[in-house]
Design a protein around this motif. Sequence first.
Motif, PDB file in Angstrom:
ATOM      1  N   MET A   1       0.846  -1.197   0.000  1.00  0.00           N
ATOM      2  CA  MET A   1       0.000   0.000   0.000  1.00  0.00           C
ATOM      3  C   MET A   1       0.881   1.246   0.000  1.00  0.00           C
ATOM      4  O   MET A   1       1.909   1.291   0.675  1.00  0.00           O
ATOM      5  CB  MET A   1      -0.922  -0.003   1.224  1.00  0.00           C
ATOM      6  CG  MET A   1      -1.891   1.180   1.264  1.00  0.00           C
ATOM      7  SD  MET A   1      -2.957   1.145   2.725  1.00  0.00           S
ATOM      8  CE  MET A   1      -3.903  -0.341   2.389  1.00  0.00           C
ATOM      9  N   LYS A   2       0.467   2.234  -0.760  1.00  0.00           N
ATOM     10  CA  LYS A   2       1.229   3.479  -0.826  1.00  0.00           C
ATOM     11  C   LYS A   2       1.211   4.190   0.519  1.00  0.00           C
ATOM     12  O   LYS A   2       0.223   4.166   1.239  1.00  0.00           O
ATOM     13  CB  LYS A   2       0.649   4.405  -1.902  1.00  0.00           C
ATOM     14  CG  LYS A   2       0.903   3.944  -3.328  1.00  0.00           C
ATOM     15  CD  LYS A   2       0.322   4.941  -4.301  1.00  0.00           C
ATOM     16  CE  LYS A   2       0.577   4.529  -5.750  1.00  0.00           C
ATOM     17  NZ  LYS A   2       2.004   4.635  -6.095  1.00  0.00           N
ATOM     18  N   ASP A   3       2.348   4.830   0.839  1.00  0.00           N
ATOM     19  CA  ASP A   3       2.404   5.670   2.030  1.00  0.00           C
ATOM     20  C   ASP A   3       1.795   7.022   1.689  1.00  0.00           C
ATOM     21  O   ASP A   3       2.343   7.779   0.905  1.00  0.00           O
ATOM     22  CB  ASP A   3       3.862   5.823   2.475  1.00  0.00           C
ATOM     23  CG  ASP A   3       3.989   6.696   3.721  1.00  0.00           C
ATOM     24  OD1 ASP A   3       2.951   6.964   4.361  1.00  0.00           O
ATOM     25  OD2 ASP A   3       5.115   7.099   4.043  1.00  0.00           O
ATOM     26  N   LEU A   4       0.652   7.314   2.273  1.00  0.00           N
ATOM     27  CA  LEU A   4      -0.069   8.552   1.957  1.00  0.00           C
ATOM     28  C   LEU A   4       0.231   9.681   2.938  1.00  0.00           C
ATOM     29  O   LEU A   4      -0.289  10.789   2.775  1.00  0.00           O
ATOM     30  CB  LEU A   4      -1.577   8.269   1.942  1.00  0.00           C
ATOM     31  CG  LEU A   4      -2.055   7.281   0.870  1.00  0.00           C
ATOM     32  CD1 LEU A   4      -3.529   6.967   1.088  1.00  0.00           C
ATOM     33  CD2 LEU A   4      -1.826   7.836  -0.518  1.00  0.00           C
ATOM     34  N   SER A   5       1.063   9.420   3.926  1.00  0.00           N
ATOM     35  CA  SER A   5       1.308  10.429   4.954  1.00  0.00           C
ATOM     36  C   SER A   5       2.046  11.638   4.380  1.00  0.00           C
ATOM     37  O   SER A   5       2.739  11.548   3.363  1.00  0.00           O
ATOM     38  CB  SER A   5       2.117   9.828   6.100  1.00  0.00           C
ATOM     39  OG  SER A   5       3.381   9.373   5.644  1.00  0.00           O
ATOM     40  N   LEU A   6       1.869  12.771   5.051  1.00  0.00           N
ATOM     41  CA  LEU A   6       2.544  14.016   4.666  1.00  0.00           C
ATOM     42  C   LEU A   6       3.524  14.423   5.759  1.00  0.00           C
ATOM     43  O   LEU A   6       3.217  14.306   6.952  1.00  0.00           O
ATOM     44  CB  LEU A   6       1.541  15.159   4.464  1.00  0.00           C
ATOM     45  CG  LEU A   6       0.827  15.269   3.120  1.00  0.00           C
ATOM     46  CD1 LEU A   6      -0.242  14.201   2.996  1.00  0.00           C
ATOM     47  CD2 LEU A   6       0.223  16.658   2.951  1.00  0.00           C
TER      48      LEU A   6
ATOM     49  N   GLN B   1      -1.482  10.701  -6.605  1.00  0.00           N
ATOM     50  CA  GLN B   1      -0.398   9.832  -6.179  1.00  0.00           C
ATOM     51  C   GLN B   1      -0.804   8.362  -6.266  1.00  0.00           C
ATOM     52  O   GLN B   1      -0.033   7.520  -6.753  1.00  0.00           O
ATOM     53  CB  GLN B   1       0.017  10.175  -4.744  1.00  0.00           C
ATOM     54  CG  GLN B   1       1.173   9.360  -4.202  1.00  0.00           C
ATOM     55  CD  GLN B   1       1.490   9.694  -2.743  1.00  0.00           C
ATOM     56  OE1 GLN B   1       1.138  10.760  -2.247  1.00  0.00           O
ATOM     57  NE2 GLN B   1       2.137   8.775  -2.060  1.00  0.00           N
ATOM     58  N   VAL B   2      -2.002   8.045  -5.808  1.00  0.00           N
ATOM     59  CA  VAL B   2      -2.479   6.659  -5.852  1.00  0.00           C
ATOM     60  C   VAL B   2      -2.607   6.181  -7.301  1.00  0.00           C
ATOM     61  O   VAL B   2      -2.348   5.007  -7.613  1.00  0.00           O
ATOM     62  CB  VAL B   2      -3.818   6.535  -5.104  1.00  0.00           C
ATOM     63  CG1 VAL B   2      -4.426   5.155  -5.318  1.00  0.00           C
ATOM     64  CG2 VAL B   2      -3.614   6.797  -3.618  1.00  0.00           C
ATOM     65  N   LEU B   3      -2.976   7.094  -8.195  1.00  0.00           N
ATOM     66  CA  LEU B   3      -3.099   6.740  -9.613  1.00  0.00           C
ATOM     67  C   LEU B   3      -1.743   6.649 -10.308  1.00  0.00           C
ATOM     68  O   LEU B   3      -1.681   6.345 -11.503  1.00  0.00           O
ATOM     69  CB  LEU B   3      -3.976   7.772 -10.335  1.00  0.00           C
ATOM     70  CG  LEU B   3      -5.445   7.828  -9.922  1.00  0.00           C
ATOM     71  CD1 LEU B   3      -6.164   8.955 -10.652  1.00  0.00           C
ATOM     72  CD2 LEU B   3      -6.141   6.494 -10.178  1.00  0.00           C
ATOM     73  N   GLY B   4      -0.669   6.918  -9.578  1.00  0.00           N
ATOM     74  CA  GLY B   4       0.659   6.835 -10.159  1.00  0.00           C
ATOM     75  C   GLY B   4       1.016   8.009 -11.043  1.00  0.00           C
ATOM     76  O   GLY B   4       1.905   7.901 -11.901  1.00  0.00           O
ATOM     77  N   LEU B   5       0.356   9.130 -10.841  1.00  0.00           N
ATOM     78  CA  LEU B   5       0.627  10.314 -11.650  1.00  0.00           C
ATOM     79  C   LEU B   5       1.748  11.130 -11.010  1.00  0.00           C
ATOM     80  O   LEU B   5       1.841  11.226  -9.784  1.00  0.00           O
ATOM     81  CB  LEU B   5      -0.644  11.163 -11.774  1.00  0.00           C
ATOM     82  CG  LEU B   5      -1.802  10.480 -12.500  1.00  0.00           C
ATOM     83  CD1 LEU B   5      -3.078  11.310 -12.402  1.00  0.00           C
ATOM     84  CD2 LEU B   5      -1.450  10.233 -13.960  1.00  0.00           C
TER      85      LEU B   5
ATOM     86  N   ASP C   1     -12.277   1.574  -1.278  1.00  0.00           N
ATOM     87  CA  ASP C   1     -12.904   2.289  -0.164  1.00  0.00           C
ATOM     88  C   ASP C   1     -11.876   2.600   0.918  1.00  0.00           C
ATOM     89  O   ASP C   1     -11.872   3.697   1.498  1.00  0.00           O
ATOM     90  CB  ASP C   1     -14.036   1.451   0.440  1.00  0.00           C
ATOM     91  CG  ASP C   1     -15.280   1.427  -0.427  1.00  0.00           C
ATOM     92  OD1 ASP C   1     -15.242   1.983  -1.543  1.00  0.00           O
ATOM     93  OD2 ASP C   1     -16.298   0.845   0.014  1.00  0.00           O
ATOM     94  N   GLU C   2     -11.006   1.629   1.206  1.00  0.00           N
ATOM     95  CA  GLU C   2      -9.993   1.822   2.248  1.00  0.00           C
ATOM     96  C   GLU C   2      -9.060   2.979   1.896  1.00  0.00           C
ATOM     97  O   GLU C   2      -8.750   3.824   2.743  1.00  0.00           O
ATOM     98  CB  GLU C   2      -9.193   0.537   2.434  1.00  0.00           C
ATOM     99  CG  GLU C   2      -8.150   0.636   3.530  1.00  0.00           C
ATOM    100  CD  GLU C   2      -7.333  -0.632   3.677  1.00  0.00           C
ATOM    101  OE1 GLU C   2      -6.516  -0.695   4.627  1.00  0.00           O
ATOM    102  OE2 GLU C   2      -7.498  -1.555   2.851  1.00  0.00           O
ATOM    103  N   ILE C   3      -8.616   3.021   0.640  1.00  0.00           N
ATOM    104  CA  ILE C   3      -7.723   4.095   0.205  1.00  0.00           C
ATOM    105  C   ILE C   3      -8.429   5.447   0.299  1.00  0.00           C
ATOM    106  O   ILE C   3      -7.853   6.441   0.769  1.00  0.00           O
ATOM    107  CB  ILE C   3      -7.229   3.843  -1.231  1.00  0.00           C
ATOM    108  CG1 ILE C   3      -6.211   2.704  -1.254  1.00  0.00           C
ATOM    109  CG2 ILE C   3      -6.625   5.108  -1.834  1.00  0.00           C
ATOM    110  CD1 ILE C   3      -4.873   3.048  -0.645  1.00  0.00           C
TER     111      ILE C   3
END
Length: 259
Positions: free
Chosen positions: A1-6, A61-65, A205-207
Amino acid sequence: MKDLSLRTVTVMRYILPLREGGSLPALAEADDDFKYVLKFRGAGHGVKMLISELLGGKISQVLGLPIPELVFANLDVDFGRTEADEEIQDLLKFSEGLNLGLHFLSGAIAYDPSVKVDPFLASKIVWLDGYITNIDRTFKNTNLLMWHKELWLIDNGASLYFHHSWMNFEKHALSPFAYIKDHVLLSQATMLDEADQFAKSVLTDEILHDIVALIPLDWLDWNDTDDSPEQIKEVYFNFLKTRRDHSVNFINEAQHARG
C-alpha cells in the motif's frame, strides 16, 4: 500500500508571490532547506481550496501520476510581520497555522499542448480531472509542467467545487462534468476505458478513507454548516465513493466530447 502520509515543515522565509489573483500562492523556503509553492488558508476560498489540493494530490499519487511532494506547512504567528506589502502581510496573518506546500520544481517549464503525451498517462489525467471535477486544466491554464523531460501535475485547487455550496453532494457526485470538453489532454486521451478500469481498481474504499482522513481537523471548522469535522469527512468520502462507482457518467461525457 502506498504511504499517503505528509511531512510537516515550518516555513522560514517568504521568497516571492508567484502570480496575481485571489489565491496568491508563493515561493517559500522551509526548515528542511527545500523550497515549496505555498497555498495559504487565508487566501481565496481558504481551507476548501487546500482540501481540494490535498485530496486531488493524494488521489493523483495513488493513480501513479507525477505530482510534486505535498507537505503540511506551518506558519508561525510572527511570520511575515516584516513584509512590506500590506496585502501579503494580511494574507500571512490570516494564514497562521497549517497550510499546504508543493515541492518546488526548479527549472520546470509550462507544458506545451503540442507535445505528445503517452495515451494512457493522458487518459489517467483526464480521468482524474473528471473524477475530482477539476475545471482548471485547460489550454488557457494547463496546470502541467515539464520537468526533467517528464510531465508533472500541479494545482488541483479548483476541483471538488461541490463543497462551496455544501448541499446535495449526491447530485454533484453523479454529474457528467461538462467542463471535461475543455481539458487540454482530452484529444490525446485514447485509453479512457483502460484508465477507468485501472483507477477503480486502485481507489478502494480503504484508500479513499485514508485519503480523506488526512484532512486536518482545523481545516474543517466551517461557518457555513453545522456538520462536525467527522461528518464533513464522511461527506467527502461518500462523494468520492459515489463518483468512483458511477464513473461511467463522466467517462461517457469525455468520450462524447472527444467524438
